[in-house]
Design an enzyme around this catalytic site. Structure first.
Site, mmCIF file in Angstrom:
data_model
loop_
_atom_site.group_PDB
_atom_site.id
_atom_site.type_symbol
_atom_site.label_atom_id
_atom_site.label_comp_id
_atom_site.label_asym_id
_atom_site.label_seq_id
_atom_site.Cartn_x
_atom_site.Cartn_y
_atom_site.Cartn_z
ATOM 1 N N LYS A 44 0.804 -1.214 0.000
ATOM 2 C CA LYS A 44 0.000 0.000 0.000
ATOM 3 C C LYS A 44 0.845 1.275 0.000
ATOM 4 O O LYS A 44 0.334 2.361 -0.294
ATOM 5 C CB LYS A 44 -0.939 0.012 1.205
ATOM 6 C CG LYS A 44 -1.942 -1.136 1.240
ATOM 7 C CD LYS A 44 -2.970 -1.033 0.137
ATOM 8 C CE LYS A 44 -4.074 -2.059 0.312
ATOM 9 N NZ LYS A 44 -5.136 -1.926 -0.701
ATOM 10 N N ASP A 45 2.124 1.156 0.331
ATOM 11 C CA ASP A 45 2.999 2.333 0.243
ATOM 12 C C ASP A 45 2.974 2.932 -1.162
ATOM 13 O O ASP A 45 3.038 4.149 -1.337
ATOM 14 C CB ASP A 45 4.447 1.953 0.580
ATOM 15 C CG ASP A 45 4.651 1.632 2.043
ATOM 16 O OD1 ASP A 45 3.687 1.731 2.821
ATOM 17 O OD2 ASP A 45 5.786 1.264 2.411
#
Length: 453
Positions: A44-45
């Site tokens: 998700k970064d």
């Protein structure tokens, strides 16, 4: 010098790792795109940073602003890291089914976290979706990321995850397997890969209790499909706008139990300590292995790190309470021996002779010493033998003068394997309170019998 200017420059370029043991029976080459190597320990970064960059470019996020998002934890971590570097504040809403570790990590990087109930409709004002929307309206100079409908989510994977996989496999990838949540990872990655080779199969892994699978198959949003599930990070009770179902070839559902067990197998057999969705992703692949050929190259996306699930899927008691682990426990041994006799105990003021008489009468070797319902010590046959042999007059001494340390007390659902490590030469028994609150005792002979020794 090879130096990164800030933590955000370390996002992406995560490794592709061959799976060797769990997938022995699976045709083809099975590879894992392990994205917990990102600085926030999850894939998700990538999209968190992209959503912020697009919002800045479009003027929706201004200096000193507040980022607001509903998150299961991983997106929040990516947003929080970017906020630290770029100087924004963060307010996140999450659900009460998410692990405590996720919430603590978000707070550690400066975010405010608001916990909302899980089992409510998406449009319910108490849902974490609705609370995030309300906060965005009420908070000046704020930006609601809305990862579900923000197409920068899937754009991040179109620009980074897809190209990395294509490059790392030299374009030989035949199958992409990915859990389906917001739709950003599976859709964005699939869009890029299918542009390179339309023949690549994309398999989305869903959880029972999510409506995505039926929507994919019928185009119908059926709320009767929705029911509570334990799996974290994927599955949905609505269809996010990030989905483009035309680039997905198949949806496969996995149970909460199978996903959790497979995640634990990944850690023990492959040394890859991943989160819930990774186990579910691999379980989904195993359910579909008959569709594969020996020359196939399969890439499974493992989203996040196992450290966020230590109190859940990596906790034996949590797993057993949900029926996910088929292991023998303290409770099972007590139930199996059929001995309903009340626990024999001693008081500190009783004599050694009385202790010996009890051991003979009930044919037992270990007796807890209790004072006002509190465990204060123990008496063992072997310990008394040594003391009486050296001083026969000790039979008239009080138990409190010769007693040994109290036996350890464990949870009633403690696995037998754990009990075997607690019983040794110095400690011959273990205690636990049963479901009625009464103490039960197990000795090394009980444990050996349970283990079949």
């Amino acid at each position: 010098m090879d130096i990164k200017n800030n933590i955000l420059e370390t996002i992406g370029n995560t490794p592709l790792i061959r799976l060797n043991k769990i997938t022995r029976s699976v045709p083809g080459t099975i590879l894992a795109k392990v994205d917990y190597f990102n600085p926030g320990n999850s894939i998700k970064d990538r999209m968190a940073l992209k959503m912020i960059e697009v919002a800045e470019k479009e003027g929706k996020l201004k200096p000193g602003g507040t980022i607001i998002e509903c998150t299961s934890g991983n997106t929040g971590m990516g947003l929080a890291l970017a906020a630290v570097v770029k100087g924004y504040k963060c307010i996140f809403t999450t659900t009460d089914k998410q692990s405590k570790e996720k919430m603590d990590i978000l707070k550690a990087v400066g975010a405010e976290v608001i916990v909302c109930p899980t089992n409510v409709e998406p449009d319910d004002p108490r849902s974490y979706y609705s609370v995030a929307r309300r906060l965005a309206r009420e908070t000046p100079n704020s930006f609601h990321c809305n990862q579900y409908d923000n197409l920068a989510n899937r754009l991040a994977h179109y620009e980074t995850t897809g190209p990395e996989i294509w490059r790392q496999t030299d374009g030989r990838i035949t199958h992409l397997v990915c859990t389906a949540g917001t739709g950003g990872t599976v859709t964005g990655t699939a869009q890029f890969l299918k542009e390179q080779n339309p023949g690549i199969q994309v398999w989305a892994i869903d959880v029972y209790g999510s409506l995505l699978t039926k929507f994919f198959r019928t185009g119908e949003v059926d709320m009767n499909e929705v029911h509570p599930y334990i799996s974290e990070g994927f599955g949905e009770d609505f269809v996010p706008q990030n989905y483009d179902m035309s680039v997905i070839d198949h949806f496969e559902q996995v149970t909460d139990r199978d996903g959790a067990i497979m995640a634990r197998k990944l850690a023990r057999e492959e040394g890859i300590f991943c989160g819930y969705s990774a186990g579910s992703c691999l379980q989904g692949l195993l359910q579909l292995k008959d569709r594969l050929k020996d020359d196939d190259v399969v890439v499974c996306i493992f989203h996040d790190h196992g450290s966020r699930y230590v109190a859940k899927i990596y906790n034996d008691q949590w797993m057993m309470e949900r029926g996910f682990l088929d292991v023998k426990t303290f409770r099972d041994i007590v139930a199996g021996r059929g001995n309903k006799q009340k626990l024999i105990t001693l008081q500190p003021g009783q004599t050694v002779a009385e202790a010996v008489d009890l051991m003979r009468k009930y044919d037992i070797e270990h007796i807890p010493v209790m004072e006002k319902e509190s465990l204060v010590g123990s008496i063992s046959e072997s310990g008394l033998f040594q003391k009486i042999f050296s001083d026969p007059e000790i039979r008239q001494a009080k138990v409190e003068t010769v007693m040994e340390s109290a036996f350890p007390v464990v949870e009633f659902l403690t696995p037998v394997e754990k009990l075997s490590t607690l019983i040794n030469r110095e400690n011959g028994a273990v205690l636990s309170r049963d479901d009625a609150g009464n103490y039960q005792i197990l000795t090394k002979y009980d444990v050996l019998q349970a283990l079949g020794a």
